[in-house]
Write an enzyme that holds these catalytic residues in place. Structure first.
Site, PDB file in Angstrom:
ATOM      1  N   TYR A  40     -54.180 -97.687  85.727  1.00  0.00           N
ATOM      2  CA  TYR A  40     -55.218 -97.618  84.340  1.00  0.00           C
ATOM      3  C   TYR A  40     -54.980 -98.186  83.237  1.00  0.00           C
ATOM      4  CZ  TYR A  40     -60.044 -97.433  83.863  1.00  0.00           C
ATOM      5  OH  TYR A  40     -60.901 -97.106  82.897  1.00  0.00           O
ATOM      6  N   TYR A  54     -55.473-114.664  73.914  1.00  0.00           N
ATOM      7  CA  TYR A  54     -56.494-115.133  74.046  1.00  0.00           C
ATOM      8  C   TYR A  54     -57.586-115.816  73.083  1.00  0.00           C
ATOM      9  CZ  TYR A  54     -59.620-117.894  77.700  1.00  0.00           C
ATOM     10  OH  TYR A  54     -59.945-118.920  78.118  1.00  0.00           O
TER      11      TYR A  54
END
Ligand code: UDP
Length: 206
Positions: A40, A54
Site C-alpha cells: 500500500y 505524467y
C-alpha cells in the site's frame, strides 16, 4: 479544449513510520519497502511519482492530496479501521479491540471537512500540483479514542488489548500549513461532533 484535471487521492502512509513530527509535505518519509504494509505505502508513493512524471511530460494538471485518517457516516461496518471497529463493538456490547498498548496516535478528520478540501484542491490554480496534506492537526492516542467512545455510547463493553500489527506507525499528525495557505482550508468539525454523527449512523445500521 482544456485538458481534464486529475486528482490523486494519496495518503499519509507515504510518510511511513515518521521521524518528523508533525509531517510536512517536504518530508520524504520512512517506509519499510518490504514489510506487510509496503504494497500500500510503496504503491501510493509510486503513484505520486507516476502522476508527477505524467504531469511534467504531458502538461496535464495533476493535483495530489495526502489524506490522513478520515472517518464518518457511511463507513462500512466491517471496514476494519479503528473508528468504525470501536464504535460497532461498543454498540454491540462486544470487547473493544485496541492494538498494542493504545499509545500510538492518529489525527482523525471528519469526512465533510475532507471533501471540502478535495473540492478546494480541484479548484486551485492550474499548475499547483501539491502534494498537500489534508487532515486534522489534533492528535489522539488510540486508547483515548476507545475510552471516549466508551463514554459517548454508554456501552457496557470492556477494552481489550491485541498485538500491534507489524509496521504500525507510532504517531501521525499532519502539518496543514500548506493547505491553509494555498486552499484557505482547515477542518471545522470538532472531533466530539463528528463522532456523535458517526455513532448515530452506526446505531441505525446495527
Ligand atoms: N487499531 C486498533 N483497533 C482496531 C483497529 C485499528 O487499535 O480495531 C489501531 C491500529 O493498529 C492503528 C490505529 O488504530 O494503530 C489506526 O488504524 P486504522 O487501520 O484505522 O488506520 P491506519 O493504521 O491506516 O492509520
Amino acid at each position: 479544449m482544456e485538458k481534464a484535471r486529475i486528482l490523486q487521492a494519496s495518503t499519509s502512509e507515504v510518510y511511513g513510520d515518521p521521524e518528523m513530527h508533525p509531517q510536512t509535505e517536504s518530508y520524504w518519509g520512512r517506509v519499510n519497502p518490504i514489510g506487510i504494509r509496503s504494497c500500500y505505502d510503496e504503491g501510493k508513493r509510486a503513484a505520486e511519482c507516476l502522476m508527477m512524471d505524467y504531469s511534467r511530460q504531458n502538461h496535464v494538471d495533476v493535483k495530489i492530496v495526502r489524506i490522513f485518517n478520515t472517518y464518518g457516516p457511511r463507513m462500512a461496518l466491517n471496514d476494519g479501521r479503528v473508528v468504525s471497529n470501536l464504535i460497532v463493538q461498543a454498540l454491540k456490547g462486544e470487547e473493544m479491540t485496541v492494538y498494542g498498548d493504545g499509545s500510538q496516535t492518529r489525527s482523525f478528520c471528519y469526512v465533510d471537512d475532507l471533501i471540502e478540501g478535495l473540492i478546494r484542491m480541484m479548484n486551485s490554480p492550474g499548475g499547483f500540483t501539491g502534494p498537500v496534506n489534508l487532515g486534522t492537526p489534533h492528535e489522539f492516542t488510540i486508547l483515548q479514542l476507545a475510552q471516549t467512545l466508551l463514554g459517548m455510547t454508554g456501552s457496557p463493553s470492556r477494552i481489550i488489548f491485541k498485538p500491534l500489527p507489524q509496521d504500525d506507525p507510532i504517531q501521525r499528525r499532519p502539518d496543514i500549513t500548506l493547505a491553509r495557505e494555498k486552499l484557505d482550508w482547515e477542518p471545522r468539525i470538532q472531533f466530539s461532533e463528528g463522532l456523535e454523527k458517526t455513532i448515530a449512523y452506526f446505531r441505525q445500521m446495527i
